[in-house]
Structure formats: structure tokens, C-alpha cells
Design an enzyme around this catalytic site. Structure first.
Site, mmCIF file in Angstrom:
data_model
loop_
_atom_site.group_PDB
_atom_site.id
_atom_site.type_symbol
_atom_site.label_atom_id
_atom_site.label_comp_id
_atom_site.label_asym_id
_atom_site.label_seq_id
_atom_site.Cartn_x
_atom_site.Cartn_y
_atom_site.Cartn_z
ATOM 1 N N PHE A 65 0.813 -1.224 0.000
ATOM 2 C CA PHE A 65 0.000 0.000 0.000
ATOM 3 C C PHE A 65 0.844 1.271 0.000
ATOM 4 C CE2 PHE A 65 0.688 -0.274 4.543
ATOM 5 C CZ PHE A 65 0.716 1.037 4.945
ATOM 6 N N TYR A 66 2.154 1.183 0.115
ATOM 7 C CA TYR A 66 3.016 2.368 0.100
ATOM 8 C C TYR A 66 3.059 2.913 -1.328
ATOM 9 C CZ TYR A 66 5.107 0.885 4.598
ATOM 10 O OH TYR A 66 5.325 0.517 5.892
ATOM 11 N N GLY A 67 2.226 3.878 -1.640
ATOM 12 C CA GLY A 67 2.242 4.483 -2.965
ATOM 13 C C GLY A 67 1.910 3.477 -4.050
#
Length: 75
Positions: A65-67
């Protein structure tokens, strides 16, 4: 900068549970590089990753979910 990293014990290796793997004691959290909070230019993000690697960091905290996963795949 390398002296500061050495003072922090950045190159010290620690075991990852009972896996037989080791990572550096100091890691890099990559959530900011994925633009989760604010956009980060790709070149700047790559510079951060390259510098961390050059300084001996071998633990990079990434997550899908990081970017939208960019830090997990870009380097």
C-alpha cells in the site's frame, strides 16, 4: 555521514527470527517514497534508496500500500 551511520551501528547485522537471515540493525522505511503523504519525484526517491544502500543499509521496509507498491518494485 558514514561516521554517523557507524556511530548508530548501521552496519551491525541482526537475525530475522529463526529464518537464518540477517538484516542491518538500521533500516529505511519507504512509505514516504511512495508518495503516501506527499508526492516525491522518482529521481529523489531513487537517490534516497541509492544513498541508503551505499551507506550499508540492507533492510528496507516496504508494503504494497506504500504508494501503490512503487517502493517495493522501483529499485
Amino acid at each position: 555521514m558514514p561516521e554517523a551511520m557507524a556511530a548508530l551501528g548501521a552496519g551491525t547485522r541482526r537475525p530475522v527470527a529463526a529464518t537464518g537471515l540477517e538484516v542491518t540493525a538500521l533500516g529505511l522505511g519507504t512509505v514516504p517514497l511512495g508518495g503516501l503523504y506527499v508526492g516525491v519525484p522518482t529521481e529523489q526517491a531513487l537517490d534516497v534508496l541509492d544513498t541508503a544502500w551505499e551507506l550499508g543499509i540492507r533492510y528496507f521496509d516496504t508494503a504494497p500500500f506504500y504508494g501503490a507498491g512503487w517502493p517495493s518494485f522501483a529499485w
